[in-house]
Enzyme design. Structure first.
Site, PDB file in Angstrom:
ATOM      1  N   SER A  64      39.287  11.625 -70.277  1.00 28.48           N
ATOM      2  CA  SER A  64      40.089  11.660 -69.347  1.00 28.48           C
ATOM      3  C   SER A  64      40.988  12.621 -69.429  1.00 28.48           C
ATOM      4  CB  SER A  64      40.631  10.362 -69.061  1.00 28.48           C
ATOM      5  OG  SER A  64      41.466   9.937 -67.630  1.00 28.48           O
ATOM      6  N   HIS A 122      34.265   5.622 -64.633  1.00 23.72           N
ATOM      7  CA  HIS A 122      35.338   6.291 -65.547  1.00 23.72           C
ATOM      8  C   HIS A 122      35.732   5.554 -66.921  1.00 23.72           C
ATOM      9  CE1 HIS A 122      38.410   9.233 -66.178  1.00 23.72           C
ATOM     10  NE2 HIS A 122      39.339   8.323 -66.436  1.00 23.72           N
TER      11      HIS A 122
END
Length: 651
Positions: A512, A624
């Site tokens: 991320s 994610h």
């Protein structure tokens, strides 16, 4: 004889979490394990007893949202029924569960009313969805239909495209089972607390501009009277807890002074006088837990809680740890339990708290902390066998100065089985967020790297939580600036301290924000021999239009408005692809809507176009959160690809 940590250890490690203390002073907890055959997570409910733990549920399912009634007779939890989450009741004395709700779209969360007569719960109603409408369960003849979108908040990571829904609050009577709707409309209602049988504390996100509304307004409604507004800062309401005598509210709120970098703060609100007191104003640390970790499951955040009419306890992210503090209605606060630990779960009674605690060498157990004696006693041993049989590396705490003198905290792990006189490669691992932080907690990925023979460096560059508000805010508008300096200063510090680290054999990885920073680093230095970027950002210009949060996150973090292409491009790692000479592995999930896979695709094609050394690994059915909550087999694959890449390119 101990063994080294392995990638497969995710099936050995259990997560004990979300402790709850009942009215009878008996505590319950959730225990989660990963089932390799089912390729799924199993969470069951247990009761703590003097001689161990009593298992209360046995189904291969994932439970959540455990609550105890104030009279001690009932427990409720949420589990799936016909593939939709519903509320179930379980008598504390034993017996079979009873399904309490049968909502078409399921239940989001639930709790007993303070007088115990009802259960309040949240549902999401589709716009224009009438009561009693039935949806056909036979979709075999259903034809594809276009999706008409007129909102900016139309998708979300892990969920995909969103129907236009609004959260409503319902109530079911414990005796009659009669259901009524308390709050509903084209806005999202959240019931935070009840006092007696007819006082409700709730919030709503009603706004004339919902696309750009990130605010909740808090209200108290007494019986049939008009709701009264409770003053809060613009932003979100994290938790509200009513004191046992019903005279005060404990409010945890997340303001927007520094957008999503703003510290969560704690306030006491006097209901009769209508006065609110900020009790953590002088602390300059965020209330709650923001640690980045990868083994703790079924966590329910409980940042603050009353323990009497005038006293309360709360968690604080504090210099790499999560500690327990105490406060009172007169505004005094003090630390109760500080240490080199991560408190990731908490519930409290008047004289003690039950805490879920992890350390660098323990995935997590439950402990009883006595407020008077300050004694901490371990209650569970679910991971004892794993800890005893495994060589777990305890990292060294480090502190160093960045290029501009900023003090930065981090940790450094020697390779498992370290031997004097040998040279070892080192991997730097960068956390996401950026407003999360590495802390004093067990991290399976770090242990795997150490077991593979790498030294491991992980630091908290500016932007990380658990430090001052100015430190957390410093990354905004400066991605790739001071934060890059902080990370490289950590590499300089530790390689300068230990000459056994092979300075020509360094690797870097992160996910991320950590993936963004990995991309940035290899575009600005050739110091690393191999790199692995995970769920990353490479192009802020396209990110703002494809991410579920992109259109406002780019404004907040890069501080670049829509037309400021130059600034977005300046902070985009893909701009510097010409300078990337480090072999770069790109790991990305196909259902990642936070950092969409097109970010990985762009970077991969740009690198291949220029004949750079790269590889692209796509994970289907993953979002994610792959590294934390993804399908177990894909989590194994992710770590396998990551370690294989380093083994291929590092000596």
């Amino acid at each position: 004889m101990t063994r080294r940590t392995s990638i497969q250890d995710i099936f050995k490690i259990k997560s004990v979490s979300s402790p709850k203390i009942g009215a009878d002073r008996q505590s319950t907890t959730l225990v989660t394990h990963l089932d390799e055959e089912k390729n799924d997570y199993i969470t069951n409910l247990y009761r703590l007893q003097d001689d161990g733990m009593q298992q209360l549920t046995y189904q291969p399912e994932r439970l959540s949202n455990v609550r105890h009634s104030n009279d001690g007779q009932w427990m409720l939890f949420i589990a799936k029924a016909d593939d939709k989450p519903q509320v179930f009741l379980l008598n504390s004395a034993g017996g079979e569960r009873v399904q309490l709700t049968d909502e078409k779209e399921g239940v989001n969360s639930a709790d007993f009313s303070s007088d115990g007569s009802k259960v309040h719960y949240h549902v999401s109603n589709e716009k224009g969805d009438g009561e009693g409408e039935e949806e056909s369960k036979d979709d075999k003849d259903k034809k594809p239909e276009p999706v008409v979108i007129d909102r900016m908040k139309y998708k979300a990571d892990s969920l995909g495209l969103l129907k236009e829904k609004y959260q409503a609050v319902k109530s079911v009577d414990m005796e009659t089972r009669e259901v009524e709707t308390l709050f509903e409309g084209e806005e999202n209602f959240t019931l935070h607390e009840t006092i007696g049988g007819d006082v409700h504390v709730y919030s709503t996100d009603a706004s004339e501009d919902p696309d750009f509304n990130f605010n909740q307004t808090l209200y108290i409604k007494k019986g049939d009277a008009q709701p009264e507004k409770i003053p809060t800062a613009e932003g979100g309401v994290v938790k509200v807890d009513a004191s046992p005598d019903g005279k005060h509210l404990l409010i945890v709120e997340m303001g927007r002074e520094f957008e999503n970098a703003t510290h969560a703060t704690l306030h006491v609100y006097n209901i009769d006088e209508g006065e609110k007191q900020h009790v953590t104003g002088g602390l300059d640390k965020p209330v709650g837990d923001y640690v980045a970790a990868d083994t703790q499951q079924a966590i329910e955040q409980n940042p603050a809680q009353w323990i009497s009419d005038t006293r309360f306890v709360f968690l604080v992210s504090d210099d790499g740890s999560v500690n327990l503090y105490e406060g009172s209605v007169d505004g005094e606060i003090r630390p109760l339990l500080e240490g080199r630990h991560h408190i990731f779960g908490m519930d409290a009674a008047e004289d003690h708290a039950v805490l879920a605690i992890s350390t660098h060498t323990s995935p997590g157990e439950l402990y009883r902390f006595d407020f008077e004696s300050k004694q901490l006693d371990q209650l569970t041993h679910v991971n004892r066998a794993y800890v005893e049989e495994t060589e777990i590396v305890d990292p060294e705490d480090i502190t160093f100065n960045s290029g501009d003198g900023t003090e930065v905290q981090g940790w450094f792990m020697k390779p498992a089985g370290y031997e004097e006189g040998r040279k070892y490669p080192m991997i730097t691992n960068i956390h996401g967020g950026p407003h999360a932080f590495y802390g004093n907690t067990f991290f399976h990925e770090m242990q795997v790297l150490a077991a593979k023979g790498y030294a491991v460096l992980f630091v908290n560059p500016r932007g990380s939580h658990s430090y001052s508000q100015s430190f957390v805010d410093a990354v905004r508008g400066d991605y790739g600036g001071g934060d890059y300096s902080d990370i490289m200063a950590g590499v300089d510090y530790i390689t300068g301290k230990y000459d056994w680290i092979d300075q020509y054999n360094l690797g870097v990885t992160g996910g991320s924000y950590g993936g963004f920073m990995t991309n940035w680093i290899v575009g600005h230095t050739d110091r690393f021999k191999a790199a692995v970027t995970q769920r990353s950002i490479c192009n802020w210009v396209s990110f703002r239009g494809v991410s579920d949060i992109g259109y406002y996150f780019t404004d907040w973090q890069i501080q670049a408005e829509f037309g400021d292409i130059d600034k977005m491009w300046h902070h985009s790692p893909i701009k510097y692809v010409d300078a990337i000479n480090t072999p770069l592995l790109i790991l990305h999930s196909e259902r990642d809507f936070r950092c969409p896979i097109e970010q990985g695709e762009q970077l991969y094609i740009a690198l291949k176009y220029q004949k750079k050394e790269t590889q692209f690994v796509r994970f289907p059915e993953a979002d994610h959160n792959l590294s934390r909550t993804g399908k177990p087999n894909l989590r194994i694959e992710r770590l396998s690809h990551l370690t294989d890449w380093f083994e291929k390119y590092m000596d």
